[in-house]
Design an enzyme around this catalytic site. Structure first.
Site, PDB file in Angstrom:
ATOM      1  N   TYR A   2      39.140  47.857  16.784  1.00 31.67           N
ATOM      2  CA  TYR A   2      38.343  47.141  17.715  1.00 31.67           C
ATOM      3  C   TYR A   2      38.490  46.396  18.559  1.00 31.67           C
ATOM      4  CZ  TYR A   2      34.802  43.088  18.474  1.00 31.67           C
ATOM      5  OH  TYR A   2      33.846  42.928  18.787  1.00 31.67           O
ATOM      6  N   LYS A  42      37.858  47.248  22.747  1.00 29.93           N
ATOM      7  CA  LYS A  42      37.178  45.661  23.651  1.00 29.93           C
ATOM      8  C   LYS A  42      38.109  45.259  24.718  1.00 29.93           C
ATOM      9  CE  LYS A  42      33.664  44.532  22.906  1.00 29.93           C
ATOM     10  NZ  LYS A  42      32.089  45.092  23.463  1.00 29.93           N
TER      11      LYS A  42
END
Length: 373
Positions: free
Chosen positions: A155, A159
């Site tokens: 994650y 990002k």
């Protein structure tokens, strides 16, 4: 400014729906295109009955489909990209997260170039800045300090790389000869009514006699209300379309917080739910350093078993760190460049979220009553 159109990705999500609700109040907006992989029937109906003269077009499909994205972007003035997989526990396969969060963003940027979309706003995350260690203390940090996550977990990594791609694309030449202008917003942990994370915490606690599970008792963070994050995206869209403001924000990122008091994740959950009988877990918990090394041990076991068995630890070092760090950021730069001021006060945000929690409690009790009959 002449009539314009906006595409919102992840429009069926927690934040995406709020952005659409605010967009319909924008002057000269002629069309909103809402894009998501799958819309719930009630969400789809909400968009069709939004009570506005603005045309609302629903696009349901995969962000990894380049042709589909190009069609969705055709004739659009601004893209607001919120679609993402958020997973910090390791439930979802790494490649799936990388595909959606990074490759999906790259696909969308390319679609903007091909369809000559001049403005692109990316919903990033405070996770791209860290924290890298629970011993690291950042209070009221700023964009100029250059904080960057070093985690390789899917994650924060996806990002971070997606944000880099968005900011690097600023100034790209469009098919019609114009230029693409981009910016990124980094919200803190987002709370508010219909938060999927908060809903899970409340439902789990209801099954445990109202005892709130320990999330991060050692943390100090500045959570941000969903309505204020949505508002920041609207202001970014206005700024990128404004010839006077646009040069100041092109290719830049902004931390988005509000006036929610600095507190731990556990204290936030308690403050929002205590009116309905919830209380904090008072039982003993492991010291933070021991918790961190236990997470490391569980990750090691998971890695060793991976050739023959997929073992997912209950928690990992990244989760322990982000849940237990002193890590807060100021919104002063967004205030200066975007004209951002929180739309919703802490008192109002607390009241709205608490009222929503009351409805969850009521639904839970009604379900129990039905089962007992």
């Amino acid at each position: 400014m002449p009539g314009w159109s906006c595409l919102v990705t992840g429009a069926g999500g927690f934040l995406g729906q709020r952005i659409v609700q605010l967009l319909v109040q924008e002057k000269d907006l002629e069309e909103i295109r809402v894009l998501d992989k799958v819309f719930r029937p009630e969400t789809r109906e909400k968009f069709f009955n939004i009570g506005t003269n603005i045309k609302v077009t629903v696009f349901e499909g995969d962000i990894l489909d380049a042709q589909y994205l190009r069609r969705a972007c055709q004739g659009i003035s601004v893209v607001i990209h919120t679609a993402a997989i958020i997973d910090v526990t390791g439930v979802i396969p790494r490649q799936t997260i990388l595909d959606v969060n990074l490759k999906g963003t790259q696909n969308l940027l390319e679609a903007c170039v091909q369809a000559s979309v001049p403005a692109f706003i990316f919903c990033s995350s405070v996770d791209v800045a860290g924290p890298n260690s629970y011993k690291e203390i950042i209070m009221n940090g700023s964009e100029e300090e250059g904080h960057e996550s070093t985690w390789s977990d899917p994650y924060p990594y996806s990002k971070r790389m997606a944000e880099k791609a968005v900011l690097a694309a600023n100034g790209s030449i469009l098919k019609n000869g114009g230029r693409l202008h981009t910016c990124a917003l980094r919200p803190m942990y987002i709370y508010g009514e219909r938060s999927p994370f908060l809903a899970n915490i409340i439902i789990s606690s209801l099954k445990n006699k109202g005892i709130l599970g320990v999330i991060g008792k050692f943390s100090i963070v500045n959570p941000v209300y969903v309505g204020n994050v949505a508002w920041a995206h609207i202001l970014a869209a206005r700024a990128l379309r404004d010839p006077k403001k646009s040069p100041n924000i092109q290719g830049k990122f902004y931390y988005i917080s509000d006036d929610t008091p600095h507190q731990s994740y556990d204290d936030l959950n308690y403050t929002l739910s205590k009116e309905w009988g919830f209380h904090l877990d008072s039982s003993w918990s492991l010291p933070l350093p021991l918790l961190y090394w236990l997470a490391f041990l569980l990750e090691t076991v998971s890695f060793l078993l991976s050739p023959v068995y997929r073992y997912r630890p209950l928690f990992n070092r990244h989760l322990v760190t982000i849940s237990n760090s002193k890590f807060t950021f100021s919104y002063k730069k967004a205030q200066r460049d975007l004209g951002y001021e929180p739309l919703v006060s802490w008192e109002e945000a607390k009241q709205k979220t608490s009222e929503w929690i009351r409805t969850l409690v009521k639904q839970h009790r009604e379900t129990l009553d039905t089962k007992s009959q």
